[in-house]
Design a protein around this motif. Structure first.
Motif, PDB file in Angstrom:
ATOM      1  N   PRO A 126     -48.115 -28.476  39.470  1.00 21.56           N
ATOM      2  CA  PRO A 126     -48.208 -29.207  38.162  1.00 21.56           C
ATOM      3  C   PRO A 126     -48.327 -28.317  37.286  1.00 21.56           C
ATOM      4  CG  PRO A 126     -50.281 -29.057  39.579  1.00 21.56           C
ATOM      5  CD  PRO A 126     -49.438 -28.430  40.600  1.00 21.56           C
ATOM      6  N   THR A 127     -48.413 -27.012  37.185  1.00 23.40           N
ATOM      7  CA  THR A 127     -49.143 -26.313  36.070  1.00 23.40           C
ATOM      8  C   THR A 127     -47.942 -25.198  35.568  1.00 23.40           C
ATOM      9  OG1 THR A 127     -51.318 -26.768  36.243  1.00 23.40           O
ATOM     10  CG2 THR A 127     -50.876 -25.426  34.733  1.00 23.40           C
ATOM     11  N   GLY A 128     -48.026 -24.143  36.702  1.00 25.70           N
ATOM     12  CA  GLY A 128     -47.433 -22.819  36.276  1.00 25.70           C
ATOM     13  C   GLY A 128     -47.755 -21.956  35.419  1.00 25.70           C
ATOM     14  N   PRO A 160     -47.281 -31.976  26.700  1.00 25.04           N
ATOM     15  CA  PRO A 160     -48.509 -32.568  26.914  1.00 25.04           C
ATOM     16  C   PRO A 160     -49.035 -33.107  28.410  1.00 25.04           C
ATOM     17  CG  PRO A 160     -47.305 -33.386  25.192  1.00 25.04           C
ATOM     18  CD  PRO A 160     -46.532 -32.506  26.053  1.00 25.04           C
ATOM     19  N   ALA A 161     -48.040 -33.152  29.404  1.00 25.39           N
ATOM     20  CA  ALA A 161     -48.462 -33.527  30.682  1.00 25.39           C
ATOM     21  C   ALA A 161     -48.970 -32.525  31.518  1.00 25.39           C
ATOM     22  CB  ALA A 161     -47.033 -34.187  31.304  1.00 25.39           C
ATOM     23  N   LEU A 162     -49.029 -31.116  31.002  1.00 24.42           N
ATOM     24  CA  LEU A 162     -49.443 -30.135  31.685  1.00 24.42           C
ATOM     25  C   LEU A 162     -51.102 -30.398  31.928  1.00 24.42           C
ATOM     26  CD1 LEU A 162     -47.726 -27.470  32.310  1.00 24.42           C
ATOM     27  CD2 LEU A 162     -48.987 -26.419  30.262  1.00 24.42           C
ATOM     28  N   PRO A 163     -51.350 -30.292  33.328  1.00 28.64           N
ATOM     29  CA  PRO A 163     -52.942 -30.125  33.204  1.00 28.64           C
ATOM     30  C   PRO A 163     -53.442 -28.850  33.081  1.00 28.64           C
ATOM     31  CG  PRO A 163     -51.692 -30.379  35.613  1.00 28.64           C
ATOM     32  CD  PRO A 163     -50.601 -30.331  34.425  1.00 28.64           C
ATOM     33  N   HIS A 168     -51.732 -23.231  39.660  1.00 30.65           N
ATOM     34  CA  HIS A 168     -52.118 -22.059  38.506  1.00 30.65           C
ATOM     35  C   HIS A 168     -53.017 -22.458  37.866  1.00 30.65           C
ATOM     36  CE1 HIS A 168     -48.238 -19.460  38.844  1.00 30.65           C
ATOM     37  NE2 HIS A 168     -47.746 -20.411  39.557  1.00 30.65           N
ATOM     38  N   ILE A 169     -53.954 -21.643  37.282  1.00 31.62           N
ATOM     39  CA  ILE A 169     -54.951 -22.413  36.445  1.00 31.62           C
ATOM     40  C   ILE A 169     -54.878 -21.549  35.125  1.00 31.62           C
ATOM     41  CG2 ILE A 169     -56.661 -23.208  38.408  1.00 31.62           C
ATOM     42  CD1 ILE A 169     -58.345 -20.658  37.304  1.00 31.62           C
ATOM     43  N   ARG A 170     -55.543 -22.380  34.110  1.00 33.88           N
ATOM     44  CA  ARG A 170     -55.764 -22.029  32.480  1.00 33.88           C
ATOM     45  C   ARG A 170     -57.190 -21.623  32.196  1.00 33.88           C
ATOM     46  NH1 ARG A 170     -50.431 -22.913  30.024  1.00 33.88           N
ATOM     47  NH2 ARG A 170     -49.152 -23.138  31.933  1.00 33.88           N
ATOM     48  N   ASP A 171     -57.287 -20.918  31.249  1.00 33.25           N
ATOM     49  CA  ASP A 171     -58.468 -20.610  30.477  1.00 33.25           C
ATOM     50  C   ASP A 171     -58.939 -21.718  29.550  1.00 33.25           C
ATOM     51  OD1 ASP A 171     -57.244 -20.066  28.217  1.00 33.25           O
ATOM     52  OD2 ASP A 171     -57.463 -17.900  28.517  1.00 33.25           O
ATOM     53  N   ASP A 172     -60.070 -21.398  28.768  1.00 35.73           N
ATOM     54  CA  ASP A 172     -60.639 -22.315  27.835  1.00 35.73           C
ATOM     55  C   ASP A 172     -59.497 -22.797  26.674  1.00 35.73           C
ATOM     56  OD1 ASP A 172     -62.814 -23.140  29.276  1.00 35.73           O
ATOM     57  OD2 ASP A 172     -64.061 -21.626  28.213  1.00 35.73           O
ATOM     58  N   ARG A 173     -58.525 -21.616  26.508  1.00 35.33           N
ATOM     59  CA  ARG A 173     -57.601 -21.817  25.618  1.00 35.33           C
ATOM     60  C   ARG A 173     -56.290 -22.335  26.047  1.00 35.33           C
ATOM     61  NH1 ARG A 173     -58.294 -16.352  22.266  1.00 35.33           N
ATOM     62  NH2 ARG A 173     -56.578 -17.234  20.980  1.00 35.33           N
ATOM     63  N   ALA A 174     -56.395 -22.682  27.173  1.00 39.06           N
ATOM     64  CA  ALA A 174     -55.207 -23.269  28.092  1.00 39.06           C
ATOM     65  C   ALA A 174     -54.052 -21.978  28.250  1.00 39.06           C
ATOM     66  CB  ALA A 174     -54.449 -24.290  27.267  1.00 39.06           C
ATOM     67  N   ARG A 175     -54.610 -20.850  28.305  1.00 41.07           N
ATOM     68  CA  ARG A 175     -53.620 -19.639  28.821  1.00 41.07           C
ATOM     69  C   ARG A 175     -53.812 -19.429  30.002  1.00 41.07           C
ATOM     70  NH1 ARG A 175     -56.367 -15.652  24.540  1.00 41.07           N
ATOM     71  NH2 ARG A 175     -57.793 -16.217  26.059  1.00 41.07           N
ATOM     72  N   PRO A 176     -52.675 -18.710  30.908  1.00 41.65           N
ATOM     73  CA  PRO A 176     -52.888 -18.519  32.371  1.00 41.65           C
ATOM     74  C   PRO A 176     -53.931 -17.513  32.633  1.00 41.65           C
ATOM     75  CG  PRO A 176     -50.732 -18.441  31.258  1.00 41.65           C
ATOM     76  CD  PRO A 176     -51.472 -18.698  30.231  1.00 41.65           C
ATOM     77  N   THR A 177     -54.701 -17.930  33.653  1.00 50.23           N
ATOM     78  CA  THR A 177     -55.613 -16.978  34.177  1.00 50.23           C
ATOM     79  C   THR A 177     -55.887 -16.948  35.433  1.00 50.23           C
ATOM     80  OG1 THR A 177     -57.990 -16.368  34.026  1.00 50.23           O
ATOM     81  CG2 THR A 177     -57.554 -18.944  33.955  1.00 50.23           C
ATOM     82  N   LEU A 178     -56.294 -15.498  35.915  1.00 49.81           N
ATOM     83  CA  LEU A 178     -56.828 -15.637  37.385  1.00 49.81           C
ATOM     84  C   LEU A 178     -58.176 -15.212  37.670  1.00 49.81           C
ATOM     85  CD1 LEU A 178     -53.388 -13.135  38.643  1.00 49.81           C
ATOM     86  CD2 LEU A 178     -53.987 -15.837  38.777  1.00 49.81           C
ATOM     87  N   ASP A 179     -58.675 -15.711  36.613  1.00 53.19           N
ATOM     88  CA  ASP A 179     -60.428 -15.598  36.756  1.00 53.19           C
ATOM     89  C   ASP A 179     -60.866 -15.972  38.120  1.00 53.19           C
ATOM     90  OD1 ASP A 179     -63.104 -15.187  35.308  1.00 53.19           O
ATOM     91  OD2 ASP A 179     -63.034 -16.975  36.454  1.00 53.19           O
ATOM     92  N   ASP A 209     -41.894 -26.371  37.523  1.00 58.38           N
ATOM     93  CA  ASP A 209     -40.512 -26.355  37.598  1.00 58.38           C
ATOM     94  C   ASP A 209     -39.480 -27.062  36.734  1.00 58.38           C
ATOM     95  OD1 ASP A 209     -41.410 -24.510  39.892  1.00 58.38           O
ATOM     96  OD2 ASP A 209     -41.032 -26.359  41.392  1.00 58.38           O
ATOM     97  N   LYS A 210     -40.093 -28.079  36.195  1.00 57.62           N
ATOM     98  CA  LYS A 210     -39.167 -28.958  35.264  1.00 57.62           C
ATOM     99  C   LYS A 210     -39.964 -29.596  34.496  1.00 57.62           C
ATOM    100  CE  LYS A 210     -35.698 -32.373  35.759  1.00 57.62           C
ATOM    101  NZ  LYS A 210     -34.453 -31.456  35.090  1.00 57.62           N
TER     102      LYS A 210
END
Ligand code: KMH
Ligand code: ZN
Length: 300
Positions: free
Chosen positions: A35-37, A46-49, A73-84, A253-254
């Motif tokens: 769902p995210t990437g 906007p559909a990105l969780p 894949h997850i995001r941080d508090d600013r919606a940036r990719p993170t591997l925290d 992916d799309k």
């Protein structure tokens, strides 16, 4: 669009009788949702969780629509990719509590992520993880997966009991998969499952001829999913279904549902392959069937 309950495979298309026995795992279709990437941005899509709540809600909707695995894949508090790691661990727990889905964490992360943090993803001890079998040009960037890193990552999956899904962006990655299995043996769970990621600018093209060629090179007994990036989504989906493969879909992916029509929610990207799979008389498999297929330890 028809939906079905999580543990019950849906009926096999229009007019199917409720007394029909559930299909066995090899008759059914495994649908993975991504769902995210790490590439899209929330304002543009906007559909990105991007929060944990959004991700769990999306996961529940996708399970109801026919998904059995979630590639995370997850995001941080600013919606940036993170591997925290703490966030990843919380995510695994929340997805397990909220859904029956197999939780597959990405070890690919973003192209900017270092090898150590990608390796540390496994410390969140998910059910499964992605494991890319080679370096590939990735648009204007490079998605780097040198052999020593692939080896270390694979070794760690075996130590921690995480089931890897081998991501193959190019035919050379298939050769590396053979080398990995020859050197280090079978994965945790004993079964080899691959995902052909097709249509990445720099990887193998997303068309039926390439799919058939890649599938013919896979290790004996391996199962496989396919995903076509962007415009190759539908050609790859039809080719994979007709060739006996499984499917991965999602906003990773799309980002458009059809030409000029942005995705409104990830579940609609799952509903389409679920309906096609039912038409092909290979309906979506339940998460428990997927666990049996992939060698993931049952939860209960
Ligand atoms: N985001 C890509 C650079 C994976 O999740 O394992 C890598 C990727 C593959 O998405
Ligand atoms: Zn990914």
């Amino acid at each position: 669009m028809t939906t079905h309950s999580a543990n019950q495979p849906p009926a096999a298309g229009p007019g199917a009788r409720s007394s029909r026995p559930a299909p066995s795992a090899h008759e059914a279709t495994l649908i993975t949702v991504a769902p995210t990437g790490a590439e899209s941005e929330k304002p543009a899509v906007p559909a990105l969780p991007v929060t944990l709540d959004e991700l769990v809600t999306t996961a529940k909707e996708c399970q109801a629509a026919g998904a059995a695995v979630i590639h995370v894949h997850i995001r941080d508090d600013r919606a940036r990719p993170t591997l925290d790691l703490a966030r990843l661990t919380d995510t695994v727990v929340a997805l397990r509590e909220g859904t029956d889905l197999i939780v597959q964490l990405s070890t690919g992360g973003a192209v900017t992520d270092g090898f150590d943090s990608r390796l540390a993803v496994l410390d969140a001890v998910p059910d499964a993880c992605s494991l890319t079998c080679g370096t590939v040009n990735f648009g204007d960037e490079v998605f780097s997966n040198p052999w020593p890193f692939i080896r270390d990552l694979y070794q760690r999956t075996k130590e921690l009991g995480v089931v890897p899904e081998f991501e193959l962006f190019d035919l050379g990655h298939v050769a590396t998969l053979h080398r990995l299995l020859a050197d280090l043996g079978a994965p945790h769970g004993g079964h080899v499952h691959c995902d052909l990621v097709m249509g990445v600018p720099g990887g193998m093209p997303g068309d039926a001829a390439t799919l058939v060629q890649a599938v013919s090179a896979l290790p004996e007994g391996a199962t496989w999913s396919a995903t076509g990036i962007g415009r190759s989504t539908l050609p790859v989906m039809f080719a994979a279904l007709s060739a006996g493969g499984h499917l991965r879909v999602g906003v990773e992916d799309k980002v458009s549902f059809a030409r000029g029509r942005p995705v409104t929610g990830t579940a609609e990207l799952v509903e389409r392959p679920a309906a096609l799979a039912a038409l092909a008389q290979r309906p979506p498999m339940s998460p428990d069937q997927a666990r049996a297929l992939l060698g993931v330890t049952p939860r209960h």
